[in-house]
Design an enzyme around this catalytic site. Structure first.
Site, mmCIF file in Angstrom:
data_model
loop_
_atom_site.group_PDB
_atom_site.id
_atom_site.type_symbol
_atom_site.label_atom_id
_atom_site.label_comp_id
_atom_site.label_asym_id
_atom_site.label_seq_id
_atom_site.Cartn_x
_atom_site.Cartn_y
_atom_site.Cartn_z
ATOM 1 N N ASP A 10 0.860 -1.192 0.000
ATOM 2 C CA ASP A 10 0.000 0.000 0.000
ATOM 3 C C ASP A 10 0.892 1.236 0.000
ATOM 4 O O ASP A 10 2.086 1.155 0.298
ATOM 5 C CB ASP A 10 -0.931 0.020 1.228
ATOM 6 C CG ASP A 10 -1.870 1.232 1.212
ATOM 7 O OD1 ASP A 10 -2.469 1.495 0.153
ATOM 8 O OD2 ASP A 10 -1.983 1.938 2.230
ATOM 9 N N SER A 11 0.288 2.371 -0.311
ATOM 10 C CA SER A 11 1.034 3.628 -0.259
ATOM 11 C C SER A 11 1.372 4.011 1.178
ATOM 12 O O SER A 11 2.171 4.912 1.404
ATOM 13 C CB SER A 11 0.199 4.744 -0.885
ATOM 14 O OG SER A 11 -0.967 4.939 -0.109
ATOM 15 N N TYR A 42 -0.526 8.476 -2.847
ATOM 16 C CA TYR A 42 -0.322 8.172 -4.263
ATOM 17 C C TYR A 42 -1.414 8.825 -5.131
ATOM 18 O O TYR A 42 -1.188 9.141 -6.289
ATOM 19 C CB TYR A 42 -0.397 6.653 -4.489
ATOM 20 C CG TYR A 42 0.862 5.866 -4.189
ATOM 21 C CD1 TYR A 42 1.938 6.416 -3.497
ATOM 22 C CD2 TYR A 42 0.973 4.539 -4.617
ATOM 23 C CE1 TYR A 42 3.082 5.672 -3.237
ATOM 24 C CE2 TYR A 42 2.120 3.792 -4.359
ATOM 25 C CZ TYR A 42 3.170 4.362 -3.675
ATOM 26 O OH TYR A 42 4.299 3.614 -3.435
ATOM 27 N N GLY A 43 -2.606 8.956 -4.538
ATOM 28 C CA GLY A 43 -3.790 9.378 -5.304
ATOM 29 C C GLY A 43 -3.618 10.567 -6.230
ATOM 30 O O GLY A 43 -4.092 10.542 -7.367
ATOM 31 N N CYS A 73 -4.330 -1.648 -2.056
ATOM 32 C CA CYS A 73 -4.368 -0.240 -2.446
ATOM 33 C C CYS A 73 -5.163 -0.139 -3.739
ATOM 34 O O CYS A 73 -4.793 -0.745 -4.753
ATOM 35 C CB CYS A 73 -2.932 0.238 -2.665
ATOM 36 S SG CYS A 73 -2.809 1.924 -3.272
ATOM 37 N N ASN A 74 -6.273 0.598 -3.682
ATOM 38 C CA ASN A 74 -7.114 0.749 -4.878
ATOM 39 C C ASN A 74 -6.398 1.512 -5.977
ATOM 40 O O ASN A 74 -6.534 1.209 -7.158
ATOM 41 C CB ASN A 74 -8.386 1.506 -4.519
ATOM 42 C CG ASN A 74 -9.330 0.693 -3.659
ATOM 43 O OD1 ASN A 74 -10.271 0.099 -4.149
ATOM 44 N ND2 ASN A 74 -9.071 0.642 -2.360
ATOM 45 N N THR A 75 -5.626 2.529 -5.572
ATOM 46 C CA THR A 75 -4.964 3.383 -6.556
ATOM 47 C C THR A 75 -3.944 2.568 -7.367
ATOM 48 O O THR A 75 -3.897 2.644 -8.594
ATOM 49 C CB THR A 75 -4.272 4.556 -5.826
ATOM 50 O OG1 THR A 75 -5.227 5.157 -4.946
ATOM 51 C CG2 THR A 75 -3.764 5.595 -6.797
ATOM 52 N N GLU A 152 -2.989 9.132 7.449
ATOM 53 C CA GLU A 152 -1.530 8.986 7.552
ATOM 54 C C GLU A 152 -0.960 9.803 8.720
ATOM 55 O O GLU A 152 0.052 9.438 9.298
ATOM 56 C CB GLU A 152 -0.856 9.407 6.239
ATOM 57 C CG GLU A 152 -0.997 8.389 5.106
ATOM 58 C CD GLU A 152 -0.203 7.101 5.322
ATOM 59 O OE1 GLU A 152 0.923 7.151 5.827
ATOM 60 O OE2 GLU A 152 -0.737 6.026 4.998
ATOM 61 N N CYS A 183 -10.920 3.066 -1.199
ATOM 62 C CA CYS A 183 -9.541 3.365 -0.828
ATOM 63 C C CYS A 183 -9.341 2.666 0.504
ATOM 64 O O CYS A 183 -10.188 2.799 1.401
ATOM 65 C CB CYS A 183 -9.327 4.872 -0.687
ATOM 66 S SG CYS A 183 -7.740 5.286 0.073
ATOM 67 N N THR A 184 -8.256 1.923 0.627
ATOM 68 C CA THR A 184 -8.091 1.101 1.834
ATOM 69 C C THR A 184 -7.828 1.928 3.089
ATOM 70 O O THR A 184 -7.912 1.409 4.197
ATOM 71 C CB THR A 184 -6.971 0.064 1.636
ATOM 72 O OG1 THR A 184 -5.779 0.753 1.220
ATOM 73 C CG2 THR A 184 -7.370 -0.967 0.608
ATOM 74 N N HIS A 185 -7.521 3.212 2.922
ATOM 75 C CA HIS A 185 -7.387 4.074 4.104
ATOM 76 C C HIS A 185 -8.761 4.413 4.714
ATOM 77 O O HIS A 185 -8.850 4.726 5.901
ATOM 78 C CB HIS A 185 -6.707 5.403 3.741
ATOM 79 C CG HIS A 185 -5.219 5.325 3.578
ATOM 80 N ND1 HIS A 185 -4.618 4.726 2.501
ATOM 81 C CD2 HIS A 185 -4.208 5.789 4.354
ATOM 82 C CE1 HIS A 185 -3.289 4.837 2.623
ATOM 83 N NE2 HIS A 185 -3.028 5.480 3.739
HETATM 84 N N1 DGL Z 1 -4.770 3.269 0.202
HETATM 85 C C1 DGL Z 1 -4.742 3.629 -1.137
HETATM 86 C C2 DGL Z 1 -5.935 3.258 -1.928
HETATM 87 O O1 DGL Z 1 -6.570 2.288 -1.578
HETATM 88 C C3 DGL Z 1 -3.975 4.816 -1.625
HETATM 89 C C4 DGL Z 1 -4.163 6.112 -0.962
HETATM 90 C C5 DGL Z 1 -3.217 7.154 -1.469
HETATM 91 O O2 DGL Z 1 -2.015 6.996 -1.231
HETATM 92 O O3 DGL Z 1 -3.636 8.120 -2.096
HETATM 93 O O4 DGL Z 1 -6.258 3.868 -2.894
#
Ligand code: DGL
Length: 264
Positions: A10-11, A42-43, A73-75, A152, A183-185
């Site tokens: 993940d990011s 990362y988004g 991580c979805n991104t 974060e 998004c996993t966050h």
């Molecule tokens: N947790 C990530 C996701 O599922 C990325 C979030 C990010 O870094 O922008 O998309």
């Protein structure tokens, strides 16, 4: 049987939402986790850069001799999952398909909301996957670029978080009956998101849905852990501060963990 660990990337700390679910569903499996918090989020980054970073995370996990890689991580899934999957000879799983199919199952009105990072929403991958399975479903997508920094920075339970979530999501309220946390966050913000959208909205945690698919794949390839009776050993790595990662991770996972810093 295969006692090698499962690799998660993940990011940052978001992939821990998948890990918590995996630990619950498959407590014998060992985990190697890499979170790139030094370069999160990362988004908002260009696709080419996300692809490059994701490959670095993948290569790191490959050096740890993992039996499977989970894009928690979805991104990264939206940008690089197809190509990584095609190039590796171990199973590689993403979080988007499991979330998309669970949302279709959960929605009664056929109106689904998708929350995600700028890149995930821009890629339109959830709409594509949902409508490929269910063409009449209406998908309303919303980028939530302020959510990941709240998580974060360990401010996901703060009054600032409540304000930001309210301001971001209020336009969605009342228009959908199911919302994908794409998004996993975001599951760390779940109580606040649920409060803003209302208790009658079903929230789909794409990461938790993915844990079930991990189980299916382990069975299919016959690579489950042999359940030796020993406590599984997990390894967590971050590109930023191990102390900051550990604080969020131990709180979320409800157990003590070891975290090491790594430079990619
Ligand atoms: N947790 C990530 C996701 O599922 C990325 C979030 C990010 O870094 O922008 O998309």
């Amino acid at each position: 049987m295969d006692n090698r660990p499962i690799g998660f990337l993940d990011s940052g700390v978001g992939g821990l939402t998948v890990v918590r679910e995996l630990m619950r569903q498959l407590p014998h499996e060992e985990i190697v986790y890499i979170g790139d918090s030094a370069r999160a989020p990362y988004g908002p980054r260009p696709a080419e850069q996300i692809r490059e970073y994701t490959w670095e995370l993948v290569q790191f996990l490959v050096t740890k001799n993992v039996k499977m890689i989970v894009f928690a991580c979805n991104t990264a899934t939206a940008v690089a999952w197809e190509e990584v999957k095609a190039k590796l000879d171990i199973p590689v799983l993403g979080v988007i398909l499991p979330g998309a199919s669970s949302a279709i199952k959960a929605s009664k009105s056929g109106k689904i909301g998708v929350l995600g990072t700028a890149m995930t929403i821009q890629s339109d991958i959830y709409r594509e996957k949902i409508q490929a399975l269910s063409p009449d479903t209406e998908v309303t997508s919303l980028a939530c670029p302020k959510f990941v920094p709240l998580v974060e920075s360990n401010n996901y339970q703060s009054s600032l978080a409540k304000k930001v979530v309210y301001e971001t999501l209020r336009s969605l309220k009342g228009s959908v009956d199911t919302v994908v946390l794409g998004c996993t966050h975001y599951p760390l913000l779940r109580p606040i998101i649920q409060n803003v959208l209302g208790q009658d909205v079903t929230l789909i945690d794409s990461g938790a849905e993915c844990a079930r698919d991990i189980s299916v794949l382990l069975n299919y390839f016959e690579i489950n852990h042999s359940r030796t009776g020993n406590q599984p050993q997990h390894f967590f790595y971050t590109t930023a501060s191990p102390a900051a990662f550990r604080e969020i991770a131990e709180n979320w996972l409800g157990k003590d963990i070891q975290v090491e810093h790594v430079t990619l």
